[in-house]
Design an enzyme around this catalytic site. Structure first.
Site, PDB file in Angstrom:
ATOM      1  N   ASN A  31     -10.176  -0.044  -0.582  1.00  0.00           N
ATOM      2  CA  ASN A  31      -8.480  -0.027  -0.468  1.00  0.00           C
ATOM      3  C   ASN A  31      -7.761  -0.750  -1.700  1.00  0.00           C
ATOM      4  OD1 ASN A  31      -5.744   0.010   0.026  1.00  0.00           O
ATOM      5  ND2 ASN A  31      -5.983  -1.208   2.239  1.00  0.00           N
ATOM      6  N   CYS A  70       0.774  -1.205  -0.023  1.00  0.00           N
ATOM      7  CA  CYS A  70      -0.050   0.037   0.125  1.00  0.00           C
ATOM      8  C   CYS A  70       0.920   1.305  -0.031  1.00  0.00           C
ATOM      9  CB  CYS A  70      -0.923   0.118   1.172  1.00  0.00           C
ATOM     10  SG  CYS A  70      -2.107  -1.256   1.115  1.00  0.00           S
ATOM     11  N   HIS A 102      -3.205   7.500   1.530  1.00  0.00           N
ATOM     12  CA  HIS A 102      -3.569   6.277   1.158  1.00  0.00           C
ATOM     13  C   HIS A 102      -4.969   5.882   1.567  1.00  0.00           C
ATOM     14  CE1 HIS A 102      -3.997   1.974   0.529  1.00  0.00           C
ATOM     15  NE2 HIS A 102      -3.550   1.408   1.914  1.00  0.00           N
TER      16      HIS A 102
HETATM   17  N1  ACO Z   1     -18.763  -8.209   8.591  1.00  0.00           N
HETATM   18  C1  ACO Z   1     -19.287  -8.465   9.796  1.00  0.00           C
HETATM   19  N2  ACO Z   1     -18.569  -8.994  10.887  1.00  0.00           N
HETATM   20  C2  ACO Z   1     -17.409  -8.960  10.626  1.00  0.00           C
HETATM   21  C3  ACO Z   1     -16.484  -8.495   9.480  1.00  0.00           C
HETATM   22  C4  ACO Z   1     -17.460  -8.360   8.289  1.00  0.00           C
HETATM   23  N3  ACO Z   1     -17.160  -8.065   7.226  1.00  0.00           N
HETATM   24  N4  ACO Z   1     -15.344  -8.846   9.656  1.00  0.00           N
HETATM   25  C5  ACO Z   1     -15.126  -9.089  10.954  1.00  0.00           C
HETATM   26  N5  ACO Z   1     -16.255  -9.372  11.384  1.00  0.00           N
HETATM   27  C6  ACO Z   1     -16.601  -9.676  12.858  1.00  0.00           C
HETATM   28  C7  ACO Z   1     -15.472 -10.593  13.381  1.00  0.00           C
HETATM   29  O1  ACO Z   1     -15.519 -11.904  13.053  1.00  0.00           O
HETATM   30  C8  ACO Z   1     -15.696 -10.667  14.887  1.00  0.00           C
HETATM   31  O2  ACO Z   1     -16.783 -11.269  15.388  1.00  0.00           O
HETATM   32  P1  ACO Z   1     -16.565 -11.833  16.619  1.00  0.00           P
HETATM   33  O3  ACO Z   1     -16.320 -10.774  17.624  1.00  0.00           O
HETATM   34  O4  ACO Z   1     -17.894 -12.431  17.015  1.00  0.00           O
HETATM   35  O5  ACO Z   1     -15.331 -12.695  16.812  1.00  0.00           O
HETATM   36  C9  ACO Z   1     -16.048  -8.853  15.020  1.00  0.00           C
HETATM   37  O6  ACO Z   1     -16.549  -8.427  13.612  1.00  0.00           O
HETATM   38  C10 ACO Z   1     -15.033  -8.011  15.329  1.00  0.00           C
HETATM   39  O7  ACO Z   1     -13.711  -8.381  14.572  1.00  0.00           O
HETATM   40  P2  ACO Z   1     -12.234  -7.584  14.309  1.00  0.00           P
HETATM   41  O8  ACO Z   1     -11.478  -7.957  13.393  1.00  0.00           O
HETATM   42  O9  ACO Z   1     -11.893  -7.375  15.790  1.00  0.00           O
HETATM   43  O10 ACO Z   1     -12.923  -6.138  14.163  1.00  0.00           O
HETATM   44  P3  ACO Z   1     -12.333  -4.775  13.978  1.00  0.00           P
HETATM   45  O11 ACO Z   1     -13.198  -3.951  14.868  1.00  0.00           O
HETATM   46  O12 ACO Z   1     -10.903  -4.789  14.379  1.00  0.00           O
HETATM   47  O13 ACO Z   1     -12.490  -4.255  12.728  1.00  0.00           O
HETATM   48  C11 ACO Z   1     -11.141  -4.110  10.796  1.00  0.00           C
HETATM   49  C12 ACO Z   1     -11.796  -5.168  11.532  1.00  0.00           C
HETATM   50  C13 ACO Z   1     -12.149  -3.143  10.100  1.00  0.00           C
HETATM   51  C14 ACO Z   1     -10.207  -4.610   9.739  1.00  0.00           C
HETATM   52  C15 ACO Z   1     -10.321  -3.286  11.474  1.00  0.00           C
HETATM   53  O14 ACO Z   1      -9.457  -3.924  12.365  1.00  0.00           O
HETATM   54  C16 ACO Z   1      -9.180  -2.123  10.638  1.00  0.00           C
HETATM   55  O15 ACO Z   1      -9.858  -1.388  10.280  1.00  0.00           O
HETATM   56  N6  ACO Z   1      -7.822  -2.615  10.721  1.00  0.00           N
HETATM   57  C17 ACO Z   1      -7.063  -1.819   9.851  1.00  0.00           C
HETATM   58  C18 ACO Z   1      -6.830  -2.468   8.817  1.00  0.00           C
HETATM   59  C19 ACO Z   1      -6.702  -2.037   7.345  1.00  0.00           C
HETATM   60  O16 ACO Z   1      -7.396  -0.889   7.055  1.00  0.00           O
HETATM   61  N7  ACO Z   1      -5.968  -2.790   6.740  1.00  0.00           N
HETATM   62  C20 ACO Z   1      -5.879  -2.468   5.233  1.00  0.00           C
HETATM   63  C21 ACO Z   1      -4.682  -2.732   4.643  1.00  0.00           C
HETATM   64  S1  ACO Z   1      -3.259  -2.037   5.559  1.00  0.00           S
HETATM   65  C22 ACO Z   1      -3.437  -0.420   5.267  1.00  0.00           C
HETATM   66  O17 ACO Z   1      -3.435   0.004   3.959  1.00  0.00           O
HETATM   67  C23 ACO Z   1      -3.183   0.680   5.996  1.00  0.00           C
END
Ligand code: ACO
Length: 325
Positions: free
Chosen positions: A282, A115, A252
């Protein structure tokens, strides 16, 4: 003192025609529009057709940038393509783009910083131009992340999309002050201790397969705001600008919550941040030039505008580029 700067002559972009909304996503994995929008800000992404390759997207974006710059492709002597989803293991996708544009001189190569690829590629091009080794460059960010997603993993497949953007850079004599046009400073960083937090579980040299994207979302999120804010601050210190002197932040486009965190940490006015992730998710290395193109088409970029681009990605890699349009 006269110096050579890399002046951004134009920008272009291209998105595949096929749009996949959050409602479409709900037909594939157990998710909801509400969950995706609330956690990421993403509403739709573009997905390349089977026969649409990363190079095809990059070529379309490059052609638009060249037309807007009024530069003949034969006058380009450097093509850099930032991509983590090349058409083939080799040759470089940049060479395919170079060929399609009819460029036969200079050099073409890919940059792999996921990225952060576009920030890395701009930095490399800037150094070549400033050193006088090349005169005009096309820097492309192009991705087909849909090909490396695990479409059964709702935690990752909802986040990414396909697309490309490109800028044309030209070496021009400037005065050596921060009033100059062109790239004023670049900062790139990486720290391989975090390589297991965001990676692809395959590759030609390990599994002999392409593999799928794997991510520890929480940990990535935790590092993102801090690392991105850090390089923005470094770029500002190096040039002596205060955060509110920047006209436009072109980040980004990973996640709206990461952008909000950076806005809060640096005290930037939210309307100075270009946000396009709602419509294309993304797109990794393509996301900065796609957002830059959006700002250009919305007449938010005037000659003289101070533009700060930043990114973080797998590796981790991260970085920032400050330029005057
Ligand atoms: N729809 C519904 N529920 C979901 C989904 C989905 N698409 N994905 C995960 N869940 C659920 C999980 O299973 C979990 O359920 P559980 O509590 O029953 O186990 C719950 O949601 C929470 O999951 P987490 O992974 O802890 O969710 P979080 O609040 O951390 O959000 C996310 C996930 C959006 C990916 C977040 O961690 C984030 O924004 N991280 C940054 C990652 C990113 O942007 N990466 C891009 C690449 S890196 C970059 O470009 C900078």
């Amino acid at each position: 003192m006269a110096v050579i700067r890399s002046v951004i002559r134009s920008v272009g972009a291209h998105l595949p025609k096929r749009v996949m909304t959050n409602a479409d996503m709900m037909k594939i994995v157990d998710t909801s529009d509400e969950w995706i929008v609330e956690r990421t800000g993403i509403r739709a992404r573009h997905i390349a057709d089977e026969d649409e390759k990363t190079s095809d997207l990059g070529i379309a974006a490059s052609k638009q940038a060249l037309v807007r710059a009024g530069i003949d492709p034969i006058d380009i002597d450097l093509v850099i393509c930032a991509t983590a989803t090349p058409d083939r293991t080799f040759p470089a996708t940049a060479v395919t783009i170079q060929r399609a544009l009819g460029i036969t001189k200079g050099a073409a190569f890919d940059v792999q910083a996921v990225c952060s690829g576009f920030v890395y590629a701009l930095t490399i091009a800037d150094n070549f131009l400033k050193a006088g080794q090349f005169k005009r460059a096309i820097v492309v960010g192009a991705e087909t992340f849909s090909r490396i997603l695990d479409w059964n993993d709702r935690g990752t497949c909802v986040l990414f999309g396909d697309g490309a953007g490109a800028v044309v850079l030209e070496a021009q004599p400037q005065h050596g002050t921060t009033e100059d046009r062109g790239i004023l400073t670049t900062v790139i960083r990486s720290d391989g201790r975090f390589e297991d937090l965001l990676y692809v579980d395959g590759g030609p040299g390990s599994t002999k397969t392409v593999g799928h994207l794997r991510m520890n979302g929480r940990e990535v999120f935790r590092h993102a705001v801090q690392k991105i804010s850090g390089v923005i601050e470094e770029a500002l210190v190096m040039t002596g600008f205060a955060p509110d002197e920047i006209d436009l932040y072109v980040p980004h486009q990973a996640n709206k919550r990461i952008l909000d965190g950076v806005v809060k940490k640096l005290g930037v006015e939210p309307d100075k941040i270009v946000v396009t992730l709602d419509r294309h998710g993304n797109t990794s290395a393509a996301s900065i030039p796609l957002a830059l193109n959006h700002a250009f088409e919305a007449h938010k970029l005037q000659e003289g505008s101070l533009v700060l681009m930043e990114a973080m990605g797998g590796g981790f890699t991260w970085g920032a580029v400050l330029a005057r349009w």
